[in-house]
Design a protein around this motif. Structure first.
Motif, PDB file in Angstrom:
ATOM      1  N   LEU A 159       0.867  21.605  19.236  1.00  0.00           N
ATOM      2  CA  LEU A 159       0.342  21.276  18.020  1.00  0.00           C
ATOM      3  C   LEU A 159      -0.443  19.689  18.070  1.00  0.00           C
ATOM      4  N   ALA A 160       0.054  18.975  18.940  1.00  0.00           N
ATOM      5  CA  ALA A 160      -0.502  17.624  19.014  1.00  0.00           C
ATOM      6  C   ALA A 160      -1.454  17.515  19.659  1.00  0.00           C
ATOM      7  N   ASP A 161      -2.092  18.644  20.566  1.00  0.00           N
ATOM      8  CA  ASP A 161      -3.162  18.659  21.295  1.00  0.00           C
ATOM      9  C   ASP A 161      -4.272  18.638  20.321  1.00  0.00           C
ATOM     10  N   PRO A 162      -5.388  17.571  20.378  1.00  0.00           N
ATOM     11  CA  PRO A 162      -6.436  17.505  19.361  1.00  0.00           C
ATOM     12  C   PRO A 162      -7.509  18.533  19.697  1.00  0.00           C
ATOM     13  N   ALA A 163      -7.600  19.013  21.182  1.00  0.00           N
ATOM     14  CA  ALA A 163      -8.631  19.907  21.406  1.00  0.00           C
ATOM     15  C   ALA A 163      -8.312  21.376  20.855  1.00  0.00           C
ATOM     16  N   ILE A 164      -7.219  21.815  20.339  1.00  0.00           N
ATOM     17  CA  ILE A 164      -6.840  22.995  19.879  1.00  0.00           C
ATOM     18  C   ILE A 164      -7.217  23.017  18.369  1.00  0.00           C
ATOM     19  N   ASP A 165      -8.263  24.103  18.264  1.00  0.00           N
ATOM     20  CA  ASP A 165      -8.606  24.488  16.681  1.00  0.00           C
ATOM     21  C   ASP A 165      -7.852  25.494  16.019  1.00  0.00           C
ATOM     22  N   ILE A 166      -7.331  26.528  16.683  1.00  0.00           N
ATOM     23  CA  ILE A 166      -6.641  27.663  16.249  1.00  0.00           C
ATOM     24  C   ILE A 166      -5.393  27.956  16.814  1.00  0.00           C
ATOM     25  N   VAL A 167      -4.281  28.307  16.181  1.00  0.00           N
ATOM     26  CA  VAL A 167      -3.119  28.495  16.676  1.00  0.00           C
ATOM     27  C   VAL A 167      -2.723  30.081  16.252  1.00  0.00           C
ATOM     28  N   LEU A 168      -2.567  30.898  17.121  1.00  0.00           N
ATOM     29  CA  LEU A 168      -2.089  32.267  17.224  1.00  0.00           C
ATOM     30  C   LEU A 168      -0.685  32.158  17.230  1.00  0.00           C
ATOM     31  N   CYS A 169      -0.130  32.931  16.123  1.00  0.00           N
ATOM     32  CA  CYS A 169       1.328  33.165  16.186  1.00  0.00           C
ATOM     33  C   CYS A 169       1.550  34.451  16.423  1.00  0.00           C
ATOM     34  N   ALA A 170       2.152  34.636  17.657  1.00  0.00           N
ATOM     35  CA  ALA A 170       2.553  35.992  18.012  1.00  0.00           C
ATOM     36  C   ALA A 170       3.882  35.976  18.448  1.00  0.00           C
ATOM     37  N   THR A 171       4.832  35.781  17.786  1.00  0.00           N
ATOM     38  CA  THR A 171       6.279  35.640  17.819  1.00  0.00           C
ATOM     39  C   THR A 171       6.781  36.672  17.270  1.00  0.00           C
ATOM     40  N   PRO A 172       8.057  37.070  17.415  1.00  0.00           N
ATOM     41  CA  PRO A 172       8.988  37.793  16.625  1.00  0.00           C
ATOM     42  C   PRO A 172       8.519  37.518  15.074  1.00  0.00           C
ATOM     43  N   ASN A 173       8.941  38.585  14.135  1.00  0.00           N
ATOM     44  CA  ASN A 173       8.450  38.384  12.767  1.00  0.00           C
ATOM     45  C   ASN A 173       9.355  37.157  12.170  1.00  0.00           C
ATOM     46  N   ASN A 174      10.370  36.883  12.371  1.00  0.00           N
ATOM     47  CA  ASN A 174      11.348  36.016  11.665  1.00  0.00           C
ATOM     48  C   ASN A 174      10.848  34.596  11.945  1.00  0.00           C
ATOM     49  N   PHE A 175      10.046  34.283  12.811  1.00  0.00           N
ATOM     50  CA  PHE A 175       9.784  32.889  13.325  1.00  0.00           C
ATOM     51  C   PHE A 175       8.450  32.513  12.744  1.00  0.00           C
ATOM     52  N   HIS A 176       7.673  33.503  11.900  1.00  0.00           N
ATOM     53  CA  HIS A 176       6.312  33.388  11.449  1.00  0.00           C
ATOM     54  C   HIS A 176       6.102  32.302  10.428  1.00  0.00           C
ATOM     55  N   MET A 177       7.003  32.295   9.149  1.00  0.00           N
ATOM     56  CA  MET A 177       6.696  31.371   8.279  1.00  0.00           C
ATOM     57  C   MET A 177       6.684  29.813   8.689  1.00  0.00           C
TER      58      MET A 177
END
Length: 353
Positions: free
Chosen positions: A60-78
């Motif tokens: 998250l601290a990397d300024p080059a990243i524009d988009i995060v894809l959340c592809a974890t088990p469901n209980n970690f999404h929120m």
């Protein structure tokens, strides 16, 4: 035009699926990955990712990243989604987006407050079979549709891993129900007024390994959604009935047919159907010259799953609206919650969903 940089948190089966689609999209580049399993990060690097992060916070601290894809088990999404939004990243979240409508409400509020894109990967909106049914229904080729049956059946049980555990958001309602309900919601925006659901626990005590869900819409449409993992003979993928015809799609390859009435007056063949219990005129066939049958051509049904990623780039450019809006997934989440409540109580759950 800008190429948007994506980092994935989680790199299991769906993470790799996203990678396969995104590498075809010139507007996006999979730049980084974080997974609690080091072997998964090694796999991502072998697949062409630029780097693996030591922690989610480092990602998250990397300024080059524009988009995060959340592809974890469901209980970690929120928590992961909200953390990314707070860090100023756009977010693509795998389905089901959350464990509850309350969690989803927090995610939506965080996205609005931060002003960042938050969308859900409802990839089966691009399924060719669904798009074919949607087109036929919208065009009125079957007249007024009064019943839709949507089914997926298998016989191999729940895949090994987190999908077998309730705490992780396992079970078929959250795995497949979220897709099939979403497809119905996108075909019919009339509110759902009644939900009745029976869930199976054939081989898994902790999570539903199948279910049969019945929905009643305010406009009179009734829908059956069925998912099974212990079904050794599969039922048709779609069965749609209207007052002027019917449509069946038998499989993922869109093999099926449409039978339509060519005139409204109902005439019967002269013969009477004889059964062992006696004759029946009610179930005798219509006269052949009053119906037409059209075999479906699978080549007419085209899926474009990569359009989802092109849309994300256009949204970030400021030239398009998201194909999947979180508010749409809230409606699906409410129906799924009603389904769980109906199964628990054995009663119909009434409301406006």
């Amino acid at each position: 035009m800008k190429t948007y940089q994506i980092a994935s948190v989680g790199y299991g089966g769906m993470g790799r699926w996203h990678h396969e689609g995104i590498v075809k999209t010139e507007r996006m580049h999979f730049a980084g990955v974080y997974d609690i399993n080091p072997a998964r990060m090694e796999l991502a690097l072998a697949d062409g990712f630029d780097r693996a992060y030591n922690s989610y916070e480092e990602l998250l601290a990397d300024p080059a990243i524009d988009i995060v894809l959340c592809a974890t088990p469901n209980n970690f999404h929120m928590p992961l989604v909200c953390q990314a939004l707070e860090a100023g990243k756009a977010v693509i979240c795998e389905k089901p987006v959350a464990m509850s409508s309350d969690e989803l409400a927090v995610m939506i509020e965080t996205a609005k407050r931060t002003g960042k894109l938050f969308t859900v990967h409802q990839n089966r909106r691009a399924d060719a079979d669904y798009l074919g049914v949607k087109e036929v229904v919208k065009a009125g080729k079957l007249g007024k549709v009064f019943e839709i049956e949507s089914r997926v059946n298998g016989s191999r049980g729940i895949p090994e891993g987190w999908r077998q555990y309730a705490v992780a958001g396992g079970g078929m309602m959250l795995d497949w129900g979220v897709h099939l309900i979403d497809q119905l919601m996108m075909m019919n925006d009339s509110p759902v007024t009644a939900v009745y659901c029976q869930m199976y626990n054939v081989n898994y005590a902790e999570c539903d390994d199948g279910f049969k869900l019945q929905l009643t819409f305010a406009d009179g449409l009734r829908a059956t959604v069925e998912v099974g993992t212990s079904h050794y003979i599969g039922a048709p993928r779609w069965y749609v009935c209207g007052d002027r015809g019917a449509m069946v799609i038998n499989d993922w390859n869109c093999n099926g047919k449409i039978v339509r009435a060519t005139e409204r007056e109902i005439t019967f063949e002269e013969e009477i159907i004889y059964t062992k219990a006696g004759p029946t005129k009610t179930m005798a066939p219509r006269a052949k010259d009053t119906v037409e049958e059209t075999l479906l051509n699978p080549d007419d049904f085209q899926a474009d799953y990569d359009a989802y990623y092109r849309n994300i780039a256009a949204v970030l450019d400021g030239t398009a609206e998201p194909l999947v809006k979180p508010e749409e997934t809230m409606r699906v989440m409410k129906v799924m919650e009603a389904a769980f409540e109906s199964h628990r109580t054995g009663q119909v759950v009434n409301g406006s969903f």
